[in-house]
Design an enzyme around this catalytic site. Structure first.
Site, PDB file in Angstrom:
ATOM      1  N   LYS A   1       0.840  -1.213   0.000  1.00 47.50           N
ATOM      2  CA  LYS A   1       0.000   0.000   0.000  1.00 47.50           C
ATOM      3  C   LYS A   1       0.868   1.253   0.000  1.00 47.50           C
ATOM      4  O   LYS A   1       0.652   2.171  -0.784  1.00 47.50           O
ATOM      5  CB  LYS A   1      -0.917   0.035   1.236  1.00 47.50           C
TER       6      LYS A   1
ATOM      7  N   ARG B   1      -9.702   1.193   8.267  1.00 43.84           N
ATOM      8  CA  ARG B   1      -9.374  -0.193   8.590  1.00 43.84           C
ATOM      9  C   ARG B   1     -10.516  -0.885   9.303  1.00 43.84           C
ATOM     10  O   ARG B   1     -10.413  -2.053   9.637  1.00 43.84           O
ATOM     11  CB  ARG B   1      -8.169  -0.202   9.522  1.00 43.84           C
TER      12      ARG B   1
ATOM     13  N   ARG C   1      11.911  -5.960   5.053  1.00 42.84           N
ATOM     14  CA  ARG C   1      11.673  -4.538   4.749  1.00 42.84           C
ATOM     15  C   ARG C   1      12.595  -3.606   5.539  1.00 42.84           C
ATOM     16  O   ARG C   1      12.827  -3.792   6.730  1.00 42.84           O
ATOM     17  CB  ARG C   1      10.219  -4.190   5.081  1.00 42.84           C
TER      18      ARG C   1
ATOM     19  N   ARG D   1      11.185  -1.533  11.073  1.00 47.49           N
ATOM     20  CA  ARG D   1      10.125  -1.148  12.000  1.00 47.49           C
ATOM     21  C   ARG D   1      10.051  -2.116  13.178  1.00 47.49           C
ATOM     22  O   ARG D   1      10.237  -3.306  13.022  1.00 47.49           O
ATOM     23  CB  ARG D   1       8.774  -1.151  11.262  1.00 47.49           C
TER      24      ARG D   1
ATOM     25  N   ARG E   1      -0.679  -8.710  13.364  1.00 51.97           N
ATOM     26  CA  ARG E   1      -1.204  -7.701  12.422  1.00 51.97           C
ATOM     27  C   ARG E   1      -2.032  -8.377  11.328  1.00 51.97           C
ATOM     28  O   ARG E   1      -3.066  -7.863  10.915  1.00 51.97           O
ATOM     29  CB  ARG E   1      -0.038  -6.905  11.803  1.00 51.97           C
TER      30      ARG E   1
HETATM   31  P1  AP5 Z   1       4.920  -1.670   1.848  1.00 53.20           P
HETATM   32  O1  AP5 Z   1       4.576  -0.822   0.672  1.00 53.20           O
HETATM   33  O2  AP5 Z   1       5.696  -1.052   2.952  1.00 53.20           O
HETATM   34  O3  AP5 Z   1       3.606  -2.419   2.403  1.00 53.20           O
HETATM   35  P2  AP5 Z   1       2.334  -1.853   3.152  1.00 53.20           P
HETATM   36  O4  AP5 Z   1       1.128  -2.510   2.578  1.00 53.20           O
HETATM   37  O5  AP5 Z   1       2.352  -0.365   3.192  1.00 53.20           O
HETATM   38  O6  AP5 Z   1       2.592  -2.506   4.576  1.00 53.20           O
HETATM   39  P3  AP5 Z   1       2.577  -1.895   6.041  1.00 53.20           P
HETATM   40  O7  AP5 Z   1       3.307  -2.888   6.918  1.00 53.20           O
HETATM   41  O8  AP5 Z   1       3.063  -0.484   6.101  1.00 53.20           O
HETATM   42  O9  AP5 Z   1       1.090  -1.950   6.367  1.00 53.20           O
HETATM   43  P4  AP5 Z   1       0.435  -1.985   7.699  1.00 53.20           P
HETATM   44  O10 AP5 Z   1      -0.941  -1.804   7.268  1.00 53.20           O
HETATM   45  O11 AP5 Z   1       0.685  -3.160   8.580  1.00 53.20           O
HETATM   46  O12 AP5 Z   1       1.181  -0.824   8.526  1.00 53.20           O
HETATM   47  P5  AP5 Z   1       0.755   0.650   8.923  1.00 53.20           P
HETATM   48  O13 AP5 Z   1       1.958   1.463   8.965  1.00 53.20           O
HETATM   49  O14 AP5 Z   1      -0.383   1.114   8.085  1.00 53.20           O
HETATM   50  O15 AP5 Z   1       5.720  -2.954   1.278  1.00 53.20           O
HETATM   51  C1  AP5 Z   1       6.197  -3.973   2.167  1.00 53.20           C
HETATM   52  C2  AP5 Z   1       7.544  -4.523   1.644  1.00 53.20           C
HETATM   53  O16 AP5 Z   1       7.330  -5.197   0.394  1.00 53.20           O
HETATM   54  C3  AP5 Z   1       8.620  -3.440   1.348  1.00 53.20           C
HETATM   55  O17 AP5 Z   1       9.867  -3.962   1.688  1.00 53.20           O
HETATM   56  C4  AP5 Z   1       8.515  -3.205  -0.176  1.00 53.20           C
HETATM   57  O18 AP5 Z   1       9.750  -2.802  -0.737  1.00 53.20           O
HETATM   58  C5  AP5 Z   1       8.110  -4.607  -0.657  1.00 53.20           C
HETATM   59  N1  AP5 Z   1       7.242  -4.577  -1.838  1.00 53.20           N
HETATM   60  C6  AP5 Z   1       6.192  -3.727  -2.076  1.00 53.20           C
HETATM   61  N2  AP5 Z   1       5.603  -4.021  -3.238  1.00 53.20           N
HETATM   62  C7  AP5 Z   1       6.263  -5.097  -3.750  1.00 53.20           C
HETATM   63  C8  AP5 Z   1       6.107  -5.861  -4.950  1.00 53.20           C
HETATM   64  N3  AP5 Z   1       5.128  -5.596  -5.829  1.00 53.20           N
HETATM   65  N4  AP5 Z   1       6.948  -6.887  -5.159  1.00 53.20           N
HETATM   66  C9  AP5 Z   1       7.943  -7.193  -4.242  1.00 53.20           C
HETATM   67  N5  AP5 Z   1       8.143  -6.474  -3.095  1.00 53.20           N
HETATM   68  C10 AP5 Z   1       7.298  -5.450  -2.854  1.00 53.20           C
HETATM   69  O19 AP5 Z   1       0.177   0.437  10.388  1.00 53.20           O
HETATM   70  C11 AP5 Z   1       1.016   0.141  11.471  1.00 53.20           C
HETATM   71  C12 AP5 Z   1       0.206   0.129  12.762  1.00 53.20           C
HETATM   72  O20 AP5 Z   1      -0.372   1.443  12.992  1.00 53.20           O
HETATM   73  C13 AP5 Z   1      -0.995  -0.817  12.785  1.00 53.20           C
HETATM   74  O21 AP5 Z   1      -0.620  -2.125  13.166  1.00 53.20           O
HETATM   75  C14 AP5 Z   1      -1.892  -0.130  13.826  1.00 53.20           C
HETATM   76  O22 AP5 Z   1      -1.459  -0.375  15.124  1.00 53.20           O
HETATM   77  C15 AP5 Z   1      -1.680   1.342  13.506  1.00 53.20           C
HETATM   78  N6  AP5 Z   1      -2.635   1.849  12.501  1.00 53.20           N
HETATM   79  C16 AP5 Z   1      -2.322   2.340  11.276  1.00 53.20           C
HETATM   80  N7  AP5 Z   1      -3.443   2.728  10.619  1.00 53.20           N
HETATM   81  C17 AP5 Z   1      -4.479   2.473  11.456  1.00 53.20           C
HETATM   82  C18 AP5 Z   1      -5.883   2.628  11.346  1.00 53.20           C
HETATM   83  N8  AP5 Z   1      -6.456   3.127  10.217  1.00 53.20           N
HETATM   84  N9  AP5 Z   1      -6.654   2.275  12.391  1.00 53.20           N
HETATM   85  C19 AP5 Z   1      -6.108   1.806  13.539  1.00 53.20           C
HETATM   86  N10 AP5 Z   1      -4.778   1.595  13.703  1.00 53.20           N
HETATM   87  C20 AP5 Z   1      -3.970   1.931  12.671  1.00 53.20           C
END
Ligand code: AP5
Length: 220
Positions: free
Chosen positions: A13, A88, A127, A160, A171
């Protein structure tokens, strides 16, 4: 144009939101990044949310909605943005609809980046992220040119604290339980665009762009 990017942790994402927001000239709102900024600043909000993030569970809806709503009020979001990691829960999705309706706007499309669970574990385990500009790298599939250094801004890369095996599993559990109902929510509204997130990064971006165009979505 207002877009939501949906997908499991590690689906890409953040990677795709960074590319597509630049291509379409949209702001990029990543709820996880907003929370991590608050933690890094040592703000009161940061102290509240850190415990949730470290456990891999969702921050309460009220806190999350308030933070995103404040970010949405900033001038760069006026003509559109990509929501990455928000909503979410159904409650967050309804709140987002209300926030936008009060601006005479609405979500145009929800892009679901679909990736099998086995691949998600590999992606999150390898990552690395830039501390300055948040660009994500992967030690095998997209390594930086210089180890430990961001290609774009030279910032230092870090892993992270919630990218540990145990927290990743939690998660993913939370995602399947609380976030997947959003796929039906946006499908029912005829807004869901599903793309194959297993392709290479550039190919996924092309699928997103063509998916949006095929559905006649044009920048406003
Ligand atoms: P990346 O693009 O970083 O993936 P992502 O989907 O953004 O994954 P996240 O881990 O950031 O999502 P998340 O939803 O768990 O975390 P968030 O920060 O939102 O890609 C991942 C890896 O794959 C990278 O190394 C990249 O290079 C590689 N890659 C990407 N595309 C690729 C491809 N096509 N082919 C090969 N490799 C590829 O949330 C963290 C925490 O915050 C949550 O657990 C929660 O506690 C809180 N939080 C955040 N938002 C909310 C919400 N709306 N409500 C409540 N709590 C929330």
């Amino acid at each position: 144009m207002f877009l939501v990017f949906l997908g499991a942790p590690g689906a890409g994402k953040g990677t795709q939101a960074a590319i597509i927001s630049q291509k379409l000239g949209l702001a990029h709102i990543a709820s996880g990044d907003l929370f991590r900024e608050a933690v890094a600043k040592g703000a009161e909000l940061g102290k509240t949310v850190k415990a949730y993030m470290d456990k891999g569970v969702l921050v309460p809806d009220k806190v999350t909605i308030q933070l995103v709503s404040e970010r949405l009020n900033e001038p760069d979001c006026k003509s559109g943005c990509i929501f990455d990691g928000f909503p979410r829960t159904i409650e967050q999705a309804k709140a987002l609809d209300e926030m936008l309706a009060s601006r005479n706007a609405a979500i145009d499309k929800a892009v679901y980046i679909k990736v099998p669970q086995k691949e998600l574990l590999k992606r999150l385990g390898g990552r690395w992220i830039c501390r300055v500009c948040q660009t994500p790298y992967h030690e095998i599939t997209s390594p930086p040119k210089v180890p430990g250094k961001c290609d774009k801004c030279g910032g230092k890369l870090y892993q992270r604290s919630d990218d540990t095996e145990e927290t990743i599993k939690e998660r993913l559990r939370v995602y399947f339980e609380q976030t997947t109902p959003l796929l039906d929510y946006y499908k029912a509204a005829d807004k869901l665009v599903t793309v194959n997130g297993e392709l290479g990064i550039e190919e996924v971006a092309e699928e997103i762009i063509s998916g949006l165009r095929l559905k006649s979505v044009e920048p406003k």
